[in-house]
Design a protein around this motif. Structure first.
Motif, PDB file in Angstrom:
ATOM      1  N   GLY A  40       0.919  -1.244   0.040  1.00 37.10           N
ATOM      2  CA  GLY A  40       0.022   0.169   0.013  1.00 37.10           C
ATOM      3  C   GLY A  40       0.773   1.191   0.035  1.00 37.10           C
ATOM      4  O   GLY A  40       2.251   1.177  -0.107  1.00 37.10           O
ATOM      5  N   ALA A  79      -8.657   8.441  -1.904  1.00 37.12           N
ATOM      6  CA  ALA A  79      -8.027   7.893  -0.382  1.00 37.12           C
ATOM      7  C   ALA A  79      -9.328   6.687  -0.526  1.00 37.12           C
ATOM      8  O   ALA A  79     -10.482   6.889  -0.660  1.00 37.12           O
ATOM      9  CB  ALA A  79      -7.779   8.619   0.614  1.00 37.12           C
ATOM     10  N   ASP A  80      -8.857   5.463   0.176  1.00 36.74           N
ATOM     11  CA  ASP A  80      -9.655   4.408   0.466  1.00 36.74           C
ATOM     12  C   ASP A  80     -10.098   4.818   1.823  1.00 36.74           C
ATOM     13  O   ASP A  80     -11.087   4.639   2.538  1.00 36.74           O
ATOM     14  CB  ASP A  80      -9.018   2.862   0.446  1.00 36.74           C
ATOM     15  N   VAL A  81      -8.911   5.042   2.776  1.00 34.63           N
ATOM     16  CA  VAL A  81      -9.080   5.338   4.279  1.00 34.63           C
ATOM     17  C   VAL A  81      -8.298   6.673   4.678  1.00 34.63           C
ATOM     18  O   VAL A  81      -7.329   6.867   4.362  1.00 34.63           O
ATOM     19  CB  VAL A  81      -8.687   4.159   5.159  1.00 34.63           C
ATOM     20  N   ARG A 107     -14.056   6.602  -8.569  1.00 37.74           N
ATOM     21  CA  ARG A 107     -13.926   5.655  -7.374  1.00 37.74           C
ATOM     22  C   ARG A 107     -14.443   4.276  -7.795  1.00 37.74           C
ATOM     23  O   ARG A 107     -13.969   3.264  -7.398  1.00 37.74           O
ATOM     24  CB  ARG A 107     -14.507   6.401  -6.104  1.00 37.74           C
ATOM     25  N   GLN A 112     -13.349   1.499  -5.364  1.00 36.86           N
ATOM     26  CA  GLN A 112     -13.652   2.242  -3.971  1.00 36.86           C
ATOM     27  C   GLN A 112     -15.024   2.149  -3.520  1.00 36.86           C
ATOM     28  O   GLN A 112     -15.581   2.281  -4.710  1.00 36.86           O
ATOM     29  CB  GLN A 112     -12.674   3.313  -4.135  1.00 36.86           C
ATOM     30  N   ARG A 113     -15.046   2.377  -2.570  1.00 38.93           N
ATOM     31  CA  ARG A 113     -16.480   2.683  -2.169  1.00 38.93           C
ATOM     32  C   ARG A 113     -16.869   4.320  -2.241  1.00 38.93           C
ATOM     33  O   ARG A 113     -15.915   4.962  -2.792  1.00 38.93           O
ATOM     34  CB  ARG A 113     -16.346   2.540  -0.477  1.00 38.93           C
ATOM     35  N   ALA A 116     -14.103   7.892   1.339  1.00 39.51           N
ATOM     36  CA  ALA A 116     -13.037   7.243   2.103  1.00 39.51           C
ATOM     37  C   ALA A 116     -13.603   7.041   3.588  1.00 39.51           C
ATOM     38  O   ALA A 116     -14.508   8.028   3.898  1.00 39.51           O
ATOM     39  CB  ALA A 116     -11.982   8.242   2.119  1.00 39.51           C
ATOM     40  N   HIS A 187      -7.538  -2.024   1.680  1.00 39.33           N
ATOM     41  CA  HIS A 187      -7.374  -0.528   1.565  1.00 39.33           C
ATOM     42  C   HIS A 187      -5.986  -0.186   1.343  1.00 39.33           C
ATOM     43  O   HIS A 187      -5.233  -0.115   2.322  1.00 39.33           O
ATOM     44  CB  HIS A 187      -7.902   0.212   3.083  1.00 39.33           C
ATOM     45  N   THR A 188      -5.511   0.130   0.171  1.00 41.58           N
ATOM     46  CA  THR A 188      -4.244   0.351  -0.249  1.00 41.58           C
ATOM     47  C   THR A 188      -3.893   2.043  -0.465  1.00 41.58           C
ATOM     48  O   THR A 188      -2.581   2.360  -0.180  1.00 41.58           O
ATOM     49  CB  THR A 188      -3.810  -0.323  -1.377  1.00 41.58           C
ATOM     50  N   ARG A 189      -4.775   2.788  -0.756  1.00 42.75           N
ATOM     51  CA  ARG A 189      -4.807   4.077  -0.859  1.00 42.75           C
ATOM     52  C   ARG A 189      -5.026   4.855   0.547  1.00 42.75           C
ATOM     53  O   ARG A 189      -6.263   5.128   0.715  1.00 42.75           O
ATOM     54  CB  ARG A 189      -5.479   4.917  -1.941  1.00 42.75           C
TER      55      ARG A 189
END
Length: 258
Positions: A40, A79-81, A107, A112-113, A116, A187-189
């Motif tokens: 990540g 971002a993911d998180v 996204r 992605q969701r 974030a 979650h890599t980003r």
């Protein structure tokens, strides 16, 4: 906004002072896709005054600028998180990430969701679980804590709908394991917005890949801390300046691990 580094040889307009569209900022701050697999990519986004203060009166907003907030929004949209410390959540009155329609297709294409997730790092779990950050997010807020976290705090977090993640040993949260645990969950980003103690812990553990640093043309004097705090590293660690943008005297740098 204009690009100072790298030289805008193939896009001369980037060297002109103009308003950048969100898609242009997204391209400028894109995650290095080839580096995401396996470990990540953890980037930080922080602001500092020219005399080294990370905040004024306990908040970063007095050091900010509309361009800084545009970049802030784009970094969240990529971002993911978003990882943040409990003290920063309290001081900055954090709210859930909001959906940005211009990024919906991007996204979705990246798997992605919608937005974030906010991940709050807290060993003590002294958090107000009645806040919208926990009661009204588009995706569940994460709470990252240590194995010795108080039972009443764990129960309150779960009752509020938070996703509880336990890492580390005893009462401490292992910063290296925070990154690894999130990557293992897909979650890599990753993006952290501090505060200084959390960012310092990531940096000391060697988990930080990139620092996006806004330098405000303002000074505050006083005793405000820097963007990172902690025991320190034995030898200063190198970062490479890979991008530098400017608007109204504010500098927006990207520094990546060498």
């Amino acid at each position: 906004m204009r690009r100072l580094l790298p030289p805008a040889l193939d896009r001369p307009d980037d060297a002109l002072d103009r308003t950048w569209e969100p898609a242009e900022l997204a391209a400028a701050y894109a995650y290095p896709e080839e580096r995401l697999h396996g470990r990540g990519w953890l980037r930080a986004n922080m602001v500092t005054s020219v005399d080294g203060a990370a905040h004024h009166g306990g908040r970063s907003q007095p050091l900010s600028h509309p361009a800084d907030m545009r970049i802030f929004g784009v970094l969240r949209a990529l971002a993911d998180v978003v990882i943040v410390g409990a003290e920063t959540v309290r001081r900055e009155q954090y709210r859930p990430a909001r959906e940005r329609p211009g990024f919906a297709e991007r996204r979705a294409a990246a798997g992605q969701r919608r937005v974030a997730a906010i991940a709050v790092v807290s060993a003590s779990l002294h958090l107000d679980f009645s806040l919208p950050l926990f009661t009204d997010p588009l995706v569940p807020t994460m709470v990252i804590t240590g194995p010795a976290a108080p039972r009443h705090g764990l129960d309150a977090a779960r009752a509020a709908g938070a996703e509880v993640i336990t890492v580390g040993e005893g009462a401490e949260v292992d910063p290296a394991r925070v990154k690894a645990e999130l990557v293992e969950r897909g979650h890599t980003r990753l993006l952290t917005e501090g505060g200084p103690r959390l960012l310092g812990a990531f940096a000391e553990a060697g988990a930080l890949d990139e620092l996006c640093l806004t330098t405000a043309p303002r000074y505050v004097v006083g005793t405000a801390g820097r963007v990172m705090s902690g025991p320190g590293v034995e030898v200063p660690r190198e970062l490479a300046l890979t991008s530098l943008l400017e608007e109204s005297g504010f500098l927006f740098g990207r520094y990546q691990r060498v």
